[in-house]
Write an enzyme that holds these catalytic residues in place. Structure first.
Site, short mmCIF file in Angstrom:
data_model
loop_
_atom_site.label_atom_id
_atom_site.label_comp_id
_atom_site.label_asym_id
_atom_site.label_seq_id
_atom_site.Cartn_x
_atom_site.Cartn_y
_atom_site.Cartn_z
CG HIS A 1 -2.10 0.90 1.13
ND1 HIS A 1 -2.12 2.01 0.31
CD2 HIS A 1 -3.32 0.88 1.74
CE1 HIS A 1 -3.29 2.62 0.43
NE2 HIS A 1 -4.03 1.94 1.29
CG HIS B 1 -5.49 5.89 -0.49
ND1 HIS B 1 -6.29 4.78 -0.54
CD2 HIS B 1 -5.57 6.47 -1.71
CE1 HIS B 1 -6.83 4.69 -1.75
NE2 HIS B 1 -6.40 5.71 -2.47
CE1 TYR C 1 -4.44 5.17 6.06
CE2 TYR C 1 -4.66 4.50 3.77
CZ TYR C 1 -5.24 4.89 4.98
OH TYR C 1 -6.60 5.01 5.09
#
Ligand code: 8OZ
Length: 367
Positions: free
Chosen positions: A181, A184, A186
């Site tokens: 990931h 977004h 993070y």
């Protein structure tokens, strides 16, 4: 040998590293906050993913690489034996129904709260800059994320190692691969962007330095489980979770040039504002894709016509769907047969919930 559109369209099989996907449709990773105590996926989660096994690839929801990586209630992990065993039941059932499944690995970074952190300490981030965003705490409701502390230089390798071991655990749990990931806001994305990364060491400042953490995580995961089982997701201009960057085009062109060297099995790009407008900020996605010789997956607001066109015109190899996969467990069939699509239930939460409603009771078409 000539290929016909039927060989290459959205509904045709697609080789992804060592596996073959039944079609080019992908279930996007979707946080549902349904993990059971210990952040273990439970029986309803097995059924939820198994119902969706006809999509070419499932990317299971964002899953913590460590206890510190958590930022939301009831999100699953891959750092305890119980979590690995829970996921193994999910992958076994998806495989039994002919599907393929990756898992998204995340560290939420500053998108967290002391309530989720071991010892109720501050969450960690590239810099001590709070995200102007909220998370949900049982009993307290939606609350501001906590002010994070900046990671010390000598702590970074340990977090890279957490991604490495979670990737190993993912393979032990039977996943076909992992998606890192990198989107977004993070931890990885927070390192990338100048809105959240104010460091003055080797991990901050220049684009090369801000991308260093992403490259180290990807090198570690690729080294552990192989490039052919490692994907990555990026969201170049999505402002979600208070993400900001003054120069997204050169930043993400550098990122993709670095990824070209590591050659993950796919790059998954969220185009525009996640879950919102696709044209919120100018960005040349075609220029980005030109820099990558591997598989290109696109996401954000694609419907049947858009997805068919993106694949037919060669703008994407794979297309992922979020909300449509929540509401339509048999989305590939519905697209192929031009069948009507289910709407979101208005009386069921997208995030959390206790019973089956809104999770495993979206109907498939009769057989
Ligand atoms: C919605 C709610 C919580 C987390 C993301 C993992 O945006 C998420 C997420 C989405 O990538």
């Amino acid at each position: 040998m000539s290929t016909t559109p039927a060989d290459t369209g959205l509904y045709s099989p697609f080789p992804l590293g060592p596996i073959t996907l039944a079609n080019r449709m992908v279930m996007a990773p979707l946080t549902r906050n349904r993990a059971e105590p210990g952040n273990v996926p439970g029986p309803m989660t097995i059924e939820y993913y198994a119902q969706r096994a006809s999509v070419g690839l499932i990317i299971a929801e964002a899953t913590q690489v460590s206890a510190q990586a958590q930022g939301y209630i009831a999100t699953p992990g891959l750092h305890t034996p119980e979590q690995i065993a829970g996921w193994k039941k999910v992958t076994d059932e998806v495989h039994a129904r002919g599907g393929k499944i990756f898992v998204q690995l995340w560290h939420t970074g500053r998108m967290s709260h002391t309530a989720f952190q071991p010892g109720e300490k501050a969450p960690v981030a590239p810099s001590a800059v709070r995200a102007n965003a909220k998370t949900y705490i049982p009993g307290a409701g939606y609350v501001d994320t906590s002010e994070p502390r900046a990671l010390a230089l000598d702590e970074i390798a340990g977090i890279v190692d957490d991604f490495r071991s979670a990737a190993r655990h993912a393979i032990e749990a039977g996943f076909d691969g992992v998606e890192v990931h990198g989107a977004h806001g993070y931890l990885i994305d927070a390192f990338l962007r100048d809105g959240s990364n104010k460091r003055t060491d080797a991990y901050g400042g220049s684009i090369e330095n801000r991308a260093r953490f992403l490259v180290e995580v990807m090198s570690a995961v690729v080294g552990e489980i192989g490039a052919e089982r490692t994907g990555i997701r990026i969201s170049p201009v999505s402002p979600v979770n208070d993400s900001s960057e003054s120069q997204p085009q050169p930043l993400f062109e550098h990122v993709v040039r670095e990824l070209e060297k590591l050659h993950p099995v796919y790059i998954h790009v969220v185009e525009g504002f996640t879950g919102g407008p696709r044209d919120n900020a100018p960005f040349d996605y075609a220029a980005l894709r030109q820099l990558y010789s591997g598989v290109w997956m696109v996401n954000n607001g694609y419907d049947k016509a858009m997805a068919e066109a993106a694949v037919a015109e060669g703008r994407a190899d794979l297309v992922s769907f979020g909300r449509l996969m929540i509401t339509n467990p048999d989305l590939p069939r519905r697209f192929k047969e031009n069948a009507p699509l289910n709407e979101l239930f208005k009386d069921a939460p997208l995030y959390g919930g206790v019973g089956p409603h809104g999770y495993i009771d979206y109907p498939a078409l009769p057989a």
